[in-house]
Write a protein that holds these residues in place. Structure first.
Motif, PDB file in Angstrom:
ATOM      1  N   ARG A   4     -17.082 -58.379 -95.819  1.00 25.49           N
ATOM      2  CA  ARG A   4     -16.785 -59.811 -95.827  1.00 25.49           C
ATOM      3  C   ARG A   4     -16.617 -60.180 -94.346  1.00 25.49           C
ATOM      4  O   ARG A   4     -15.549 -59.972 -93.765  1.00 25.49           O
ATOM      5  N   VAL A   5     -17.673 -60.676 -93.734  1.00 23.60           N
ATOM      6  CA  VAL A   5     -17.685 -60.955 -92.299  1.00 23.60           C
ATOM      7  C   VAL A   5     -17.165 -62.374 -92.055  1.00 23.60           C
ATOM      8  O   VAL A   5     -17.609 -63.328 -92.697  1.00 23.60           O
ATOM      9  N   GLU A   6     -16.207 -62.469 -91.137  1.00 20.76           N
ATOM     10  CA  GLU A   6     -15.568 -63.739 -90.836  1.00 20.76           C
ATOM     11  C   GLU A   6     -15.517 -63.954 -89.335  1.00 20.76           C
ATOM     12  O   GLU A   6     -15.488 -62.997 -88.555  1.00 20.76           O
ATOM     13  N   THR A   7     -15.494 -65.217 -88.941  1.00 22.47           N
ATOM     14  CA  THR A   7     -15.346 -65.585 -87.543  1.00 22.47           C
ATOM     15  C   THR A   7     -14.654 -66.941 -87.473  1.00 22.47           C
ATOM     16  O   THR A   7     -14.139 -67.428 -88.478  1.00 22.47           O
ATOM     17  N   VAL A   8     -14.647 -67.514 -86.297  1.00 22.98           N
ATOM     18  CA  VAL A   8     -14.060 -68.839 -86.094  1.00 22.98           C
ATOM     19  C   VAL A   8     -15.143 -69.798 -85.603  1.00 22.98           C
ATOM     20  O   VAL A   8     -16.191 -69.372 -85.127  1.00 22.98           O
ATOM     21  N   GLU A   9     -14.859 -71.086 -85.717  1.00 27.17           N
ATOM     22  CA  GLU A   9     -15.841 -72.100 -85.330  1.00 27.17           C
ATOM     23  C   GLU A   9     -16.364 -71.907 -83.913  1.00 27.17           C
ATOM     24  O   GLU A   9     -17.557 -72.053 -83.658  1.00 27.17           O
ATOM     25  N   LYS A  10     -15.487 -71.569 -82.983  1.00 25.07           N
ATOM     26  CA  LYS A  10     -15.890 -71.428 -81.576  1.00 25.07           C
ATOM     27  C   LYS A  10     -16.935 -70.313 -81.418  1.00 25.07           C
ATOM     28  O   LYS A  10     -17.928 -70.483 -80.707  1.00 25.07           O
ATOM     29  N   GLU A  22     -25.224 -67.961 -93.860  1.00 25.76           N
ATOM     30  CA  GLU A  22     -25.419 -67.620 -95.272  1.00 25.76           C
ATOM     31  C   GLU A  22     -24.230 -66.922 -95.920  1.00 25.76           C
ATOM     32  O   GLU A  22     -23.758 -67.321 -96.964  1.00 25.76           O
ATOM     33  N   LYS A  23     -23.725 -65.852 -95.325  1.00 21.96           N
ATOM     34  CA  LYS A  23     -22.599 -65.110 -95.922  1.00 21.96           C
ATOM     35  C   LYS A  23     -21.400 -65.029 -94.981  1.00 21.96           C
ATOM     36  O   LYS A  23     -20.494 -64.235 -95.209  1.00 21.96           O
ATOM     37  N   LEU A  24     -21.399 -65.828 -93.957  1.00 21.02           N
ATOM     38  CA  LEU A  24     -20.327 -65.796 -92.961  1.00 21.02           C
ATOM     39  C   LEU A  24     -19.224 -66.782 -93.329  1.00 21.02           C
ATOM     40  O   LEU A  24     -19.495 -67.941 -93.625  1.00 21.02           O
ATOM     41  N   VAL A  25     -17.986 -66.328 -93.319  1.00 24.64           N
ATOM     42  CA  VAL A  25     -16.827 -67.207 -93.509  1.00 24.64           C
ATOM     43  C   VAL A  25     -16.405 -67.679 -92.121  1.00 24.64           C
ATOM     44  O   VAL A  25     -16.181 -66.861 -91.222  1.00 24.64           O
ATOM     45  N   ILE A  26     -16.326 -68.997 -91.940  1.00 24.29           N
ATOM     46  CA  ILE A  26     -16.011 -69.575 -90.633  1.00 24.29           C
ATOM     47  C   ILE A  26     -14.681 -70.319 -90.734  1.00 24.29           C
ATOM     48  O   ILE A  26     -14.528 -71.226 -91.550  1.00 24.29           O
ATOM     49  N   HIS A  27     -13.738 -69.917 -89.878  1.00 25.33           N
ATOM     50  CA  HIS A  27     -12.400 -70.521 -89.887  1.00 25.33           C
ATOM     51  C   HIS A  27     -12.236 -71.515 -88.743  1.00 25.33           C
ATOM     52  O   HIS A  27     -12.709 -71.284 -87.633  1.00 25.33           O
ATOM     53  N   ARG A  28     -11.534 -72.561 -89.041  1.00 27.23           N
ATOM     54  CA  ARG A  28     -11.152 -73.542 -88.014  1.00 27.23           C
ATOM     55  C   ARG A  28      -9.831 -73.075 -87.414  1.00 27.23           C
ATOM     56  O   ARG A  28      -8.932 -72.632 -88.133  1.00 27.23           O
ATOM     57  N   VAL A  29      -9.716 -73.154 -86.104  1.00 22.86           N
ATOM     58  CA  VAL A  29      -8.481 -72.757 -85.420  1.00 22.86           C
ATOM     59  C   VAL A  29      -7.819 -74.018 -84.873  1.00 22.86           C
ATOM     60  O   VAL A  29      -8.413 -74.743 -84.070  1.00 22.86           O
ATOM     61  N   ALA A  30      -6.611 -74.259 -85.308  1.00 23.68           N
ATOM     62  CA  ALA A  30      -5.867 -75.441 -84.884  1.00 23.68           C
ATOM     63  C   ALA A  30      -5.254 -75.223 -83.501  1.00 23.68           C
ATOM     64  O   ALA A  30      -5.003 -74.092 -83.084  1.00 23.68           O
TER      65      ALA A  30
END
Length: 167
Positions: A33-39, A64-72
């Motif tokens: 489960r590959v994840e990163t951040v918007e930047k 396609e399968k990447l979870v992208i998180h917003r960092v406040a």
């Protein structure tokens, strides 16, 4: 920490680009489960296309399968207060580490930057860091990685840190 299929893996811009260069991105995202951040997502899709060695990242394949998180902003500020060396990280890494700092689950990460590894080790994340090479093995991919994406490189940087040669 045991690493297996479905494990949350946090990736920075350099990892994304190397995974596309070596054509192991699909294998990684199918296995983990590959994840990163918007930047990092933004950085992976930008850059000087005329620069020698520029790697094209396919936006559709990336998302396609990447979870992208917003960092406040508050996450970035909290991370900077808890990690005085945060300025040594590039923007994408700083956002990714700020996001990771606030998580309580069993995530792991891969990065290929000496400053990022040093800061991760300072934060007590030694057991959470894996080389892209090690993570690619169970996926069935057999890419030829640049040195700083290998286990030998990560091991050398960890040793330098523990011996006080990185700091």
């Amino acid at each position: 920490m045991a690493v297996g299929q479905g494990q949350v893996v946090l990736v920075d811009t350099n990892i994304i680009i190397e995974a596309f260069r070596t054509r192991c991105w699909k294998a990684l995202t199918a296995y983990y489960r590959v994840e990163t951040v918007e930047k990092c997502y933004e950085e992976a899709l930008t850059g000087d296309r005329l620069r020698p060695g520029y790697i094209e990242v396919d936006p559709a394949a990336l998302k396609e399968k990447l979870v992208i998180h917003r960092v406040a902003s508050v996450e970035l500020a909290t991370f900077s207060l808890n990690c005085p060396d945060a300025d040594a990280l590039d923007a994408g890494e700083r956002h990714l580490f700020a996001h990771a700092h606030g998580r309580s689950d069993a995530w792991i990460a891969t990065c290929a930057d000496r400053a990022a590894v040093r800061i991760a080790l300072t934060l007590g994340w030694k057991e959470r860091l894996y080389s892209l090479e090690v993570l690619s093995k169970p996926t069935g991919a057999k890419p030829a990685f640049k040195r700083h994406f290998t286990e030998d490189w990560l091991s050398e940087v960890r040793t330098d840190f523990m011996l006080g040669r990185l700091g």
